[in-house]
Write an enzyme that holds these catalytic residues in place. Sequence first.
Site, PDB file in Angstrom:
ATOM      1  N   GLU A 262       0.879  -1.422   0.256  1.00  0.00           N
ATOM      2  CA  GLU A 262       0.105  -0.131  -0.606  1.00  0.00           C
ATOM      3  C   GLU A 262       0.586   1.568  -0.068  1.00  0.00           C
ATOM      4  O   GLU A 262       0.161   2.442  -1.125  1.00  0.00           O
ATOM      5  CB  GLU A 262      -0.867  -0.141   1.319  1.00  0.00           C
TER       6      GLU A 262
ATOM      7  N   HIS B  27     -11.779  -5.258   9.667  1.00  0.00           N
ATOM      8  CA  HIS B  27     -12.210  -5.064   8.069  1.00  0.00           C
ATOM      9  C   HIS B  27     -13.398  -3.837   8.467  1.00  0.00           C
ATOM     10  O   HIS B  27     -14.226  -4.008   7.825  1.00  0.00           O
ATOM     11  CB  HIS B  27     -12.705  -7.343   8.005  1.00  0.00           C
TER      12      HIS B  27
END
Lengths: 337, 328
Positions: free
Chosen positions: B64, B131
Site C-alpha cells: 500500500e 475489516h
Amino acid sequence: MATRTSSRNRRKAAPAVGDRDPDLLRRIHRFMVLTRAVEDRMVAMYKGGDLLGSLYTGHWHEAISVGAASALRPDDYLAPIHRDLGAHLWRGMEPWQVMASFMGKATSPTGGRDGTLHYGRLDLNIYNLPSHIPANFPVATGMAFAAKYRGEDRVCLAFCGDGSTSRADFHEALTLASVQKLPNVFFVENNQYAYSTPLRLTSASESFAAKAAAYGMPGVKVDGTDALAVHDATAEAVARARAGEGPSLIEGVTMRMHGHAEHDPADYVLKELYEEYAKKDPVELFENVLLEAGVLDDAAAKQVREDARQYAIAARRKALADPMPDPADIEDGVYAD
Amino acid sequence: MPTDTGNATYLDAVGLALDSEMDRDPDVFIIGEDVGQFGGAFKVTKGFLDKFGPRRVVDTPIAETGFTGLAAGAALVGLRPVVEFQFADFISCAFDPIVNVLARHHWRTGDPMPVTMRAPFGGRLRAGPTHSQSVESYFAHVPGLKIVMPGTPQDAAGLLISSIRDDNPTLYLENKYLYRRLKADGPISLDPIPLGVAKVVRQGRDITLVTYSAGVHQGLEIAEELDKDGISVEVVDVRTLVPLDVETIVKSVRKTSRAVVLHEAAKRLGYGAEIAATIQEECFWHLDQPVVRIAAKNTPTPTSPPLEDAVIPQPAEIAETLRKVARA
C-alpha cells in the site's frame, strides 16, 4: 593525494578518462567544485547565524550527486535527497535558491512554506521530497511508471541513504519497479552512518548492492568517491532502463564527513574512518584525474575554484537580500483550484 | 463490465463512473491489489482488464505504501491515478504517503496531485475489528485532502467522476454494506456532482439530522416512522466531509432549531464532533437544544452480530434520540 604531473606530460588523455568527452568531464568537475564551494559557504553561513534550523550538507557525496546526475538527460526525472546538492545544481537549480530555502525566504522554491533541503523543482524534473526518505522511492516509481505509460523513454533516478534501506517503502518501491519493469535507477548513498547509527546496526547484508538480486534486478557497488565510476555505473543502469529492461540498484560507498547536520558534532564516528576518507576527497581525486589526463590544467582548475567561490559569495548576497514571505496568503493553495 | 440496467447497485454505480472516466480520459488508470484478473475484492473492476488492458488496470503486490507513492509520482507528471484499497482498514499502511506526500505537496510546491483513493469502509458485515473501520476522521484532520462519502448509487457515480477530475488528492470512501443493498431507481447519470455541496434529502420542520453514507438511509427510514408521531425530520446528506457545505447545514438548523448528527464511526473525535462544533458556532442563538451526536461506541468494531449491533448505531437508538431532542 596523487601528485600532479607537469603539464608537459598531460598531452594525451590517460586511460583513466578513456575517450570520454572532455567537455563533459570538465563540466562534471565544475559542478563538483561548485557544490563544495556552495556547501562550504553555507557552513560558514550556518555558523554565522544566517540560516534557520540546521544545515544538511553532502561533503564527500559530490562524486555521487554530480556523477550520477550527469548520466541523465534533462527530461529524465530525478528524486534526490539532502546530500545531493550537486544533482540539483547540475539540473539548473540556483545556489541562491538553495540558500533562500535554508533561510525561509520568499524566493525559495517553496516560497518559505517548506525549508532547509526541501527545494525540488518540477520544472527541472526534480521531485521535492518530504523529510522521511525514502518516501521519494515510491514517488520515483510513479514518475517512471508515467514515462512507461506514455511510451516515453525517460527514466527516473532516485537517491537514498544507507539508513533508508531499512524502511518498508524501499522494499515496496524496488518490488513494484521490478515486477512492473519500470525505468528506475535506485542509488543508495552508503555514507556509513544513519544519523548516529553505524552500518553494522543498519544492515547485516554483505552490501546494499547485494539486495538487488532478491528483486531480480542488477546491483552494483561502486566507489562513491570516484566520479567516473559513479557516472559509468549510472549510465549503464540508465541505458538499461531506457531500453525497457527495468530497474537497477547502485550502491556508492563514501563517508559522511560532516555531522548528520551541522548541529551534530558526529563524535560517535570512528576517528579511523575520518582519517581514511580524508585521503579520498572526491573533488580533489577527480581534479587530479583530469589534470593527469590533460583535460584540465592547473590554471584552469584554479579558475574553476575561484569562479565557484565567487558564485557562492554572490549567491549568499542575493539570498540575504531577498524578502521574507508575506503570511497573508498562507491559507491559499492548500487545495489546487 | 458494468452496464446500466436502470437499477444499478451502489457498486455498479462506482464501476460505471470509473469505466466512463477511463473511456473519457486516457490518463486515468486504476491501480491496486487484485483489481485486474480478479476484478477487485468486491468486483468493482470486473471486466476492466479485458477492456483496458494491463497498462491501465494495474495489479500490484501487497504494497500500500508503495503503490500510493507510485500514484503520487504518476500524478505529479500528469496522470490521474485511481488507487483501490481493498479495505479502508488497510489504508493505515499508506498513511505516510497520504499524509506526508499527497496531502501537502501542492501547498508546498504548487504542483498538481490528482490522485483518487477508493476504499470500501464500514461495518454491519460482521467483518470484525480490522475489516470494518470507518477511517474518515483520521484523514479529515489533514489539510490538503478531500473526503467524499457518497450515500446513494447516483451520488457514488457523480462524486467519483468529480473526484477523478479534481486536481487534489481525494479519499473516496465506499460504504461496502450498501454495495449490493442499494439500487438506483432509474438510469445513472454520468454527469459530475460537485464536491462540497450537501443535499437536503428530506424536507422537515422540527429537527435536522445531519449525516452521510449509510446514515442517510437509516435517517430516511426513521424520519418516516417519526412522521407518524408528528415529528418532522429534515435529513441533510453532507456527501463530502472535506470540503464541508456549512451553508446548507446552517440553513437547515436555523430553520428547525434542533440538530442531531449521525455516523457509524466511533464517537470520540468522529466527524460528528466537527459538524456539531460548526453548528454551535454558526447557529447558537437559533438552537433550542444542544446538538447531539449519535455514533459508534468508542471501541473497535466487533465481529459477532450481537456485539457489532451493540457498537454501531441501531434504528431504535436513532429514533429515540431524535424523539428526545425534538420534543425537549
